[in-house]
Scaffold this motif. Structure first.
Motif, PDB file in Angstrom:
ATOM      1  N   ALA A 143     -60.190  29.909  58.013  1.00 28.12           N
ATOM      2  CA  ALA A 143     -59.173  30.757  57.379  1.00 28.12           C
ATOM      3  C   ALA A 143     -59.179  30.564  55.869  1.00 28.12           C
ATOM      4  N   ALA A 144     -59.391  29.327  55.427  1.00 27.56           N
ATOM      5  CA  ALA A 144     -59.470  29.069  53.984  1.00 27.56           C
ATOM      6  C   ALA A 144     -60.694  29.741  53.383  1.00 27.56           C
ATOM      7  N   ASP A 145     -61.824  29.665  54.065  1.00 28.74           N
ATOM      8  CA  ASP A 145     -63.048  30.314  53.585  1.00 28.74           C
ATOM      9  C   ASP A 145     -62.876  31.829  53.501  1.00 28.74           C
ATOM     10  N   ALA A 146     -62.036  32.375  54.393  1.00 30.44           N
ATOM     11  CA  ALA A 146     -61.795  33.820  54.396  1.00 30.44           C
ATOM     12  C   ALA A 146     -60.723  34.231  53.394  1.00 30.44           C
ATOM     13  N   ASP A 150     -54.585  28.485  51.493  1.00 30.58           N
ATOM     14  CA  ASP A 150     -55.008  27.624  50.399  1.00 30.58           C
ATOM     15  C   ASP A 150     -56.196  26.775  50.847  1.00 30.58           C
ATOM     16  N   ASP A 151     -57.224  26.722  50.019  1.00 28.54           N
ATOM     17  CA  ASP A 151     -58.413  25.950  50.368  1.00 28.54           C
ATOM     18  C   ASP A 151     -58.406  24.558  49.748  1.00 28.54           C
ATOM     19  N   LEU A 193     -39.287  22.450  64.728  1.00 26.15           N
ATOM     20  CA  LEU A 193     -40.095  23.657  64.570  1.00 26.15           C
ATOM     21  C   LEU A 193     -39.881  24.281  63.195  1.00 26.15           C
ATOM     22  N   ALA A 194     -38.644  24.269  62.709  1.00 25.57           N
ATOM     23  CA  ALA A 194     -38.379  24.790  61.363  1.00 25.57           C
ATOM     24  C   ALA A 194     -39.082  23.933  60.317  1.00 25.57           C
ATOM     25  N   HIS A 195     -39.087  22.631  60.534  1.00 24.46           N
ATOM     26  CA  HIS A 195     -39.786  21.726  59.614  1.00 24.46           C
ATOM     27  C   HIS A 195     -41.292  21.994  59.637  1.00 24.46           C
ATOM     28  N   HIS A 196     -41.848  22.166  60.831  1.00 26.00           N
ATOM     29  CA  HIS A 196     -43.279  22.479  60.929  1.00 26.00           C
ATOM     30  C   HIS A 196     -43.603  23.789  60.213  1.00 26.00           C
ATOM     31  N   ARG A 197     -42.749  24.772  60.392  1.00 24.88           N
ATOM     32  CA  ARG A 197     -43.004  26.062  59.757  1.00 24.88           C
ATOM     33  C   ARG A 197     -42.971  25.918  58.234  1.00 24.88           C
ATOM     34  N   GLN A 198     -42.012  25.178  57.736  1.00 24.01           N
ATOM     35  CA  GLN A 198     -41.931  24.956  56.291  1.00 24.01           C
ATOM     36  C   GLN A 198     -43.144  24.171  55.796  1.00 24.01           C
ATOM     37  N   LEU A 199     -43.567  23.188  56.573  1.00 22.43           N
ATOM     38  CA  LEU A 199     -44.746  22.400  56.197  1.00 22.43           C
ATOM     39  C   LEU A 199     -45.986  23.280  56.140  1.00 22.43           C
ATOM     40  N   LEU A 200     -46.176  24.104  57.165  1.00 22.31           N
ATOM     41  CA  LEU A 200     -47.319  25.013  57.178  1.00 22.31           C
ATOM     42  C   LEU A 200     -47.242  26.015  56.027  1.00 22.31           C
ATOM     43  N   ASP A 201     -46.063  26.586  55.825  1.00 19.40           N
ATOM     44  CA  ASP A 201     -45.893  27.569  54.754  1.00 19.40           C
ATOM     45  C   ASP A 201     -46.296  26.986  53.406  1.00 19.40           C
ATOM     46  N   ARG A 202     -45.758  25.828  53.103  1.00 16.75           N
ATOM     47  CA  ARG A 202     -45.930  25.267  51.760  1.00 16.75           C
ATOM     48  C   ARG A 202     -47.298  24.627  51.553  1.00 16.75           C
ATOM     49  N   ARG A 205     -49.794  27.637  51.977  1.00 16.38           N
ATOM     50  CA  ARG A 205     -49.386  28.829  51.207  1.00 16.38           C
ATOM     51  C   ARG A 205     -49.487  30.091  52.056  1.00 16.38           C
ATOM     52  N   LEU A 206     -48.823  30.027  53.188  1.00 16.11           N
ATOM     53  CA  LEU A 206     -48.803  31.178  54.093  1.00 16.11           C
ATOM     54  C   LEU A 206     -47.894  32.266  53.530  1.00 16.11           C
ATOM     55  N   PRO A 207     -48.031  33.488  54.003  1.00 17.20           N
ATOM     56  CA  PRO A 207     -47.194  34.592  53.504  1.00 17.20           C
ATOM     57  C   PRO A 207     -45.720  34.264  53.656  1.00 17.20           C
ATOM     58  N   GLY A 208     -44.953  34.530  52.617  1.00 18.81           N
ATOM     59  CA  GLY A 208     -43.523  34.296  52.659  1.00 18.81           C
ATOM     60  C   GLY A 208     -43.109  32.906  52.231  1.00 18.81           C
ATOM     61  N   ALA A 209     -44.104  32.032  51.975  1.00 21.03           N
ATOM     62  CA  ALA A 209     -43.763  30.665  51.596  1.00 21.03           C
ATOM     63  C   ALA A 209     -43.135  30.634  50.210  1.00 21.03           C
TER      64      ALA A 209
END
Length: 209
Positions: A143-146, A150-151, A193-202, A205-209
Motif C-alpha cells: 500500500a505504501a509503494d502504491a 505513508d511510506d 478499537l477507537a485507539h487502534h483506529r487513531q493509531l492507524l490513522d496517524r 496517514r490514512l484518509p481523514g486522519a
C-alpha cells in the motif's frame, strides 16, 4: 500431521490448549491433560505422542485459526484507493480483536512463549506467528509503494504494535473496570478499537486522519 477429525481428539486438543494457556507447556503434564479430557494416559500417548508432540498440535491448530482470520480480512487487497485500504485495516483490527476475545487461550500461549515457556522447542514463532506478521507487513508495504499510505513507517513494528496492544488488553493492564473482565466490558472494547483506529490513522496517514 493435523489431528482433530474425531470428537475425542478435538476434545483433547481443546483441553490441552486451555491448560497450556493457563499453566504453560512447562507447567502442564500429559497426565493432567488426559485426566481433564476423561481419557487414559495411554490413549493420549497413542493418539498424539508425548507432551511435546501434543503441544505442537495445539500450536498448529491455533496458528491455522489465526491465519484464517487475518488472510480473510486481507483478501480484498490490493485496494483501489486509500479509503478502501483504510476500511481493510479497520476491519482487520476489529476482526483480530474479536478473534482473540473469542479465543483468549491463543494469545496466552504466545505470552507464555515470550516468558521463556517451552524453551526446548525452537522457532515456533518462525513457523507460525512471524509469517503471519510478515503477510500483514507486506500488505502495508504494498500500500505504501502504491502511494496509499505513508511510506516512512516501520511496517513490521506497526503490525507488532497492534498485536502487543491486543495481548496486553486481554492479559495485562486493560481499560476495563476492576471488577469486570475485558470480554464482558463493551466499553473497553470500543475504546481499544477507537485507539487502534487513531493509531492507524496517524501512523499511516490514512484518509481523514
Amino acid at each position: 500431521m493435523i489431528f482433530g477429525d474425531d470428537p475425542q481428539s478435538r476434545a483433547v486438543i481443546d483441553i490441552a490448549a486451555r491448560l497450556f494457556a493457563a499453566f504453560g507447556h512447562d507447567g502442564t503434564s500429559l497426565q493432567g491433560i488426559a485426566e481433564a479430557a476423561g481419557q487414559s494416559l495411554a490413549w493420549v500417548q497413542q493418539r498424539f505422542g508425548d507432551k511435546h508432540d501434543l503441544y505442537l498440535v495445539v500450536i498448529e491448530h491455533a496458528g491455522r485459526a489465526e491465519r484464517a482470520v487475518v488472510e480473510d480480512a486481507l483478501s480484498s487487497l490490493p485496494a483501489a484507493g486509500p479509503e478502501e485500504f483504510a476500511a481493510v485495516m479497520y476491519g482487520l483490527s476489529e476482526r483480530y480483536l474479536e478473534f482473540c476475545l473469542a479465543n483468549p487461550h491463543i494469545p496466552a500461549l504466545w505470552i507464555h512463549r515470550w516468558l521463556g515457556d517451552a524453551a526446548d522447542i525452537p522457532d515456533l514463532e518462525g513457523s507460525h506467528s512471524v509469517p503471519l506478521i510478515n503477510t500483514t507487513r507486506d500488505a502495508l508495504r504494498s500500500a505504501a509503494d502504491a502511494g496509499l499510505i505513508d511510506d516512512q513507517v516501520d511496517m513490521g513494528l506497526m503490525v507488532r504494535t497492534l498485536i502487543w496492544s491486543v495481548y496486553g488488553f486481554l492479559h495485562g493492564e486493560t481499560t476495563a473496570e476492576a471488577d469486570r473482565s475485558v470480554s464482558a466490558d463493551p466499553r473497553a472494547r470500543r475504546r481499544l478499537l477507537a485507539h487502534h483506529r487513531q493509531l492507524l490513522d496517524r501512523m499511516l496517514r490514512l484518509p481523514g486522519a
